[in-house]
Design a protein around this motif. Structure first.
Motif, mmCIF file in Angstrom:
data_model
loop_
_atom_site.group_PDB
_atom_site.id
_atom_site.type_symbol
_atom_site.label_atom_id
_atom_site.label_comp_id
_atom_site.label_asym_id
_atom_site.label_seq_id
_atom_site.Cartn_x
_atom_site.Cartn_y
_atom_site.Cartn_z
ATOM 1 N N GLY A 140 0.801 -1.223 0.000
ATOM 2 C CA GLY A 140 0.000 0.000 0.000
ATOM 3 C C GLY A 140 0.826 1.260 0.000
ATOM 4 N N ARG A 141 2.132 1.127 -0.159
ATOM 5 C CA ARG A 141 3.029 2.277 -0.249
ATOM 6 C C ARG A 141 4.305 1.841 -0.955
ATOM 7 N NH1 ARG A 141 7.386 1.668 3.008
ATOM 8 N NH2 ARG A 141 7.202 0.500 4.974
ATOM 9 N N PRO A 142 5.049 2.755 -1.534
ATOM 10 C CA PRO A 142 6.286 2.363 -2.211
ATOM 11 C C PRO A 142 7.382 2.016 -1.205
ATOM 12 C CG PRO A 142 5.992 4.736 -2.323
ATOM 13 C CD PRO A 142 4.727 4.178 -1.745
ATOM 14 N N PRO A 143 8.364 1.237 -1.609
ATOM 15 C CA PRO A 143 9.495 0.946 -0.720
ATOM 16 C C PRO A 143 10.373 2.174 -0.548
ATOM 17 C CG PRO A 143 9.913 0.050 -2.904
ATOM 18 C CD PRO A 143 8.511 0.583 -2.930
ATOM 19 N N THR A 144 11.142 2.205 0.518
ATOM 20 C CA THR A 144 12.015 3.347 0.773
ATOM 21 C C THR A 144 13.315 3.274 -0.015
ATOM 22 O OG1 THR A 144 12.954 2.222 2.701
ATOM 23 C CG2 THR A 144 11.072 3.683 3.088
ATOM 24 N N GLY A 145 13.589 2.135 -0.624
ATOM 25 C CA GLY A 145 14.791 1.972 -1.439
ATOM 26 C C GLY A 145 14.599 0.873 -2.451
ATOM 27 N N PRO A 146 15.517 0.766 -3.405
ATOM 28 C CA PRO A 146 15.374 -0.248 -4.459
ATOM 29 C C PRO A 146 15.641 -1.654 -3.947
ATOM 30 C CG PRO A 146 17.486 0.872 -4.657
ATOM 31 C CD PRO A 146 16.735 1.593 -3.580
ATOM 32 N N ALA A 147 15.159 -2.613 -4.696
ATOM 33 C CA ALA A 147 15.413 -4.021 -4.389
ATOM 34 C C ALA A 147 16.893 -4.335 -4.573
ATOM 35 C CB ALA A 147 14.575 -4.911 -5.296
ATOM 36 N N MET A 156 12.091 -10.360 -2.567
ATOM 37 C CA MET A 156 10.881 -9.790 -1.979
ATOM 38 C C MET A 156 10.856 -9.979 -0.466
ATOM 39 S SD MET A 156 9.372 -8.267 -4.437
ATOM 40 C CE MET A 156 7.753 -7.906 -3.727
ATOM 41 N N ARG A 157 11.341 -11.114 0.007
ATOM 42 C CA ARG A 157 11.414 -11.329 1.460
ATOM 43 C C ARG A 157 12.280 -10.251 2.101
ATOM 44 N NH1 ARG A 157 12.850 -17.133 3.913
ATOM 45 N NH2 ARG A 157 10.656 -17.380 3.320
ATOM 46 N N GLU A 158 13.442 -9.978 1.511
ATOM 47 C CA GLU A 158 14.345 -8.974 2.066
ATOM 48 C C GLU A 158 13.730 -7.573 2.022
ATOM 49 O OE1 GLU A 158 18.108 -9.329 0.098
ATOM 50 O OE2 GLU A 158 18.736 -11.021 1.338
ATOM 51 N N MET A 159 12.958 -7.275 0.977
ATOM 52 C CA MET A 159 12.312 -5.964 0.898
ATOM 53 C C MET A 159 11.339 -5.758 2.057
ATOM 54 S SD MET A 159 11.577 -5.220 -3.154
ATOM 55 C CE MET A 159 11.154 -3.492 -2.893
ATOM 56 N N PHE A 160 10.535 -6.761 2.338
ATOM 57 C CA PHE A 160 9.563 -6.621 3.424
ATOM 58 C C PHE A 160 10.255 -6.567 4.788
ATOM 59 C CE2 PHE A 160 6.558 -7.704 0.122
ATOM 60 C CZ PHE A 160 5.455 -6.943 0.478
ATOM 61 N N TRP A 167 3.360 -16.186 -0.260
ATOM 62 C CA TRP A 167 4.093 -16.192 -1.521
ATOM 63 C C TRP A 167 3.168 -16.169 -2.735
ATOM 64 C CZ3 TRP A 167 7.901 -14.747 -4.201
ATOM 65 C CH2 TRP A 167 8.131 -15.282 -5.477
ATOM 66 N N THR A 168 2.026 -16.795 -2.652
ATOM 67 C CA THR A 168 1.095 -16.783 -3.788
ATOM 68 C C THR A 168 0.725 -15.361 -4.170
ATOM 69 O OG1 THR A 168 0.191 -18.918 -3.093
ATOM 70 C CG2 THR A 168 -1.125 -17.631 -4.636
ATOM 71 N N ALA A 169 0.478 -14.518 -3.175
ATOM 72 C CA ALA A 169 0.140 -13.118 -3.438
ATOM 73 C C ALA A 169 1.342 -12.362 -3.996
ATOM 74 C CB ALA A 169 -0.355 -12.450 -2.162
ATOM 75 N N VAL A 170 2.522 -12.658 -3.470
ATOM 76 C CA VAL A 170 3.736 -11.995 -3.952
ATOM 77 C C VAL A 170 3.999 -12.350 -5.418
ATOM 78 C CG1 VAL A 170 6.231 -11.781 -3.656
ATOM 79 C CG2 VAL A 170 4.747 -11.913 -1.640
ATOM 80 N N GLU A 171 3.891 -13.631 -5.736
ATOM 81 C CA GLU A 171 4.143 -14.060 -7.112
ATOM 82 C C GLU A 171 3.139 -13.432 -8.075
ATOM 83 O OE1 GLU A 171 5.218 -18.107 -9.595
ATOM 84 O OE2 GLU A 171 4.105 -18.283 -7.730
ATOM 85 N N ALA A 172 1.881 -13.355 -7.669
ATOM 86 C CA ALA A 172 0.858 -12.746 -8.522
ATOM 87 C C ALA A 172 1.150 -11.266 -8.753
ATOM 88 C CB ALA A 172 -0.518 -12.933 -7.902
ATOM 89 N N ALA A 173 1.595 -10.578 -7.710
ATOM 90 C CA ALA A 173 1.919 -9.153 -7.842
ATOM 91 C C ALA A 173 3.125 -8.948 -8.755
ATOM 92 C CB ALA A 173 2.177 -8.551 -6.468
ATOM 93 N N ARG A 192 13.283 -5.428 5.378
ATOM 94 C CA ARG A 192 13.941 -4.115 5.456
ATOM 95 C C ARG A 192 12.961 -3.011 5.803
ATOM 96 N NH1 ARG A 192 16.094 -2.495 -0.123
ATOM 97 N NH2 ARG A 192 13.947 -1.781 -0.331
ATOM 98 N N GLU A 193 11.727 -3.150 5.307
ATOM 99 C CA GLU A 193 10.705 -2.127 5.535
ATOM 100 C C GLU A 193 9.943 -2.354 6.841
ATOM 101 O OE1 GLU A 193 10.193 0.505 3.575
ATOM 102 O OE2 GLU A 193 11.682 -0.078 2.055
ATOM 103 N N GLY A 194 10.318 -3.415 7.567
ATOM 104 C CA GLY A 194 9.661 -3.679 8.839
ATOM 105 C C GLY A 194 8.238 -4.158 8.713
ATOM 106 N N LEU A 195 7.943 -4.849 7.618
ATOM 107 C CA LEU A 195 6.589 -5.334 7.364
ATOM 108 C C LEU A 195 6.586 -6.856 7.309
ATOM 109 C CD1 LEU A 195 5.541 -2.863 4.524
ATOM 110 C CD2 LEU A 195 4.849 -2.769 6.928
ATOM 111 N N PRO A 196 5.484 -7.488 7.686
ATOM 112 C CA PRO A 196 5.403 -8.945 7.569
ATOM 113 C C PRO A 196 5.386 -9.365 6.100
ATOM 114 C CG PRO A 196 3.272 -8.038 8.200
ATOM 115 C CD PRO A 196 4.250 -6.901 8.274
ATOM 116 N N GLU A 197 6.019 -10.476 5.832
ATOM 117 C CA GLU A 197 6.053 -10.977 4.455
ATOM 118 C C GLU A 197 4.707 -11.573 4.089
ATOM 119 O OE1 GLU A 197 8.577 -14.184 1.720
ATOM 120 O OE2 GLU A 197 8.818 -14.132 3.901
ATOM 121 N N PRO A 198 4.104 -11.126 2.980
ATOM 122 C CA PRO A 198 2.822 -11.711 2.560
ATOM 123 C C PRO A 198 2.990 -13.163 2.116
ATOM 124 C CG PRO A 198 3.235 -9.603 1.466
ATOM 125 C CD PRO A 198 4.521 -10.033 2.100
#
Length: 230
Positions: free
Chosen positions: A33-40, A51-55, A65-71, A57-63
């Motif tokens: 629901g918001r952009p990341p603070t830095g690039p992957a 994607m795991r590392e992005m979440f 994987w099915t949702a991540v792959e679809a996105a 790093r941003e202090g968010l729970p990892e969704p």
């Protein structure tokens, strides 16, 4: 002589001109629901790990994987034309893939950190997909760490193409992670200094064969034939 040749995509076969990192940012934004603070951080990582590392790093729970792959798949498909406009196939790639594809007994496919859908997007943007046997490839949803992809591709080659378990595998890639994947799985490696890593870095990582790019088709075939003959 039989051989399985597994090619990396980004900075080995194509220059994605930054579109790849835009795909990760768009997928993250759609899920968070918001952009990341830095690039992957990519450099040969799998999409699962990126994607795991992005979440994390941003202090968010990892969704899930099915949702991540679809996105990721949606973000990739939406950027096909942008990739085609800004990116390019790297020097010699088309001729190299053609030459390898017609070798008797050889299987030529993909080993990439990209999910399968985005691998197809990146290859089809430059009409490279018909030159590869994509069904036996290994992709970023198949394992968290890159070395785990080698066994996936080998098993698919066995099941789908009847390739014997003892047939040599050679990876072609541009990062130290490609080299690591080869060394830890007993595969051959043809490293290409066409990405951000220099020839010296690839040699330090353990590559015994390093090419500046894939423009010398005859030399590449000679190298691959030497692996097939071992």
């Amino acid at each position: 002589m039989q051989l399985i040749v597994l090619w990396d995509i980004d900075h080995t076969l194509i220059d994605n001109a930054g579109v790849s990192k835009e795909i990760y940012a768009a997928a993250f934004s759609a899920l968070a629901g918001r952009p990341p603070t830095g690039p992957a951080r990519t450099e040969g990582r799998t999409d699962r790990l990126i994607m795991r590392e992005m979440f994390l790093r941003e202090g968010l729970p990892e969704p899930d994987w099915t949702a991540v792959e679809a996105a990721l798949a949606l973000a990739g498909q939406e950027r096909l034309e942008e990739l085609r406009r800004r990116g390019t196939a790297l020097p010699g790639v088309r001729d190299a893939l053609k030459a390898v594809s017609v070798q008797d007994g050889w299987v030529s496919s993909i080993l990439t950190g990209n999910i399968a859908a985005n691998a197809r997007v990146k290859l089809s943007a430059f009409d490279l997909d018909p030159l590869l046997d994509l069904s036996v490839g290994a992709y970023g949803a198949d394992a968290l760490q890159r070395p785990g992809l080698v066994a996936v591709a080998r098993e698919r080659a066995r099941l789908l193409r009847g390739v014997r378990p003892d047939v040599p595998v050679v990876l072609v890639g541009d990062t130290p992670r490609d080299v690591e994947s080869a060394l830890t799985t007993g595969s051959g490696i043809v490293a290409v200094a066409s990405g951000i890593h220099s020839a010296e870095e690839l040699i330090t990582a353990g590559a015994s064969v390093v090419l500046p790019d894939l423009s010398d088709t005859a030399d590449l075939l000679r190298i691959l034939e030497s692996f097939a003959a071992r």
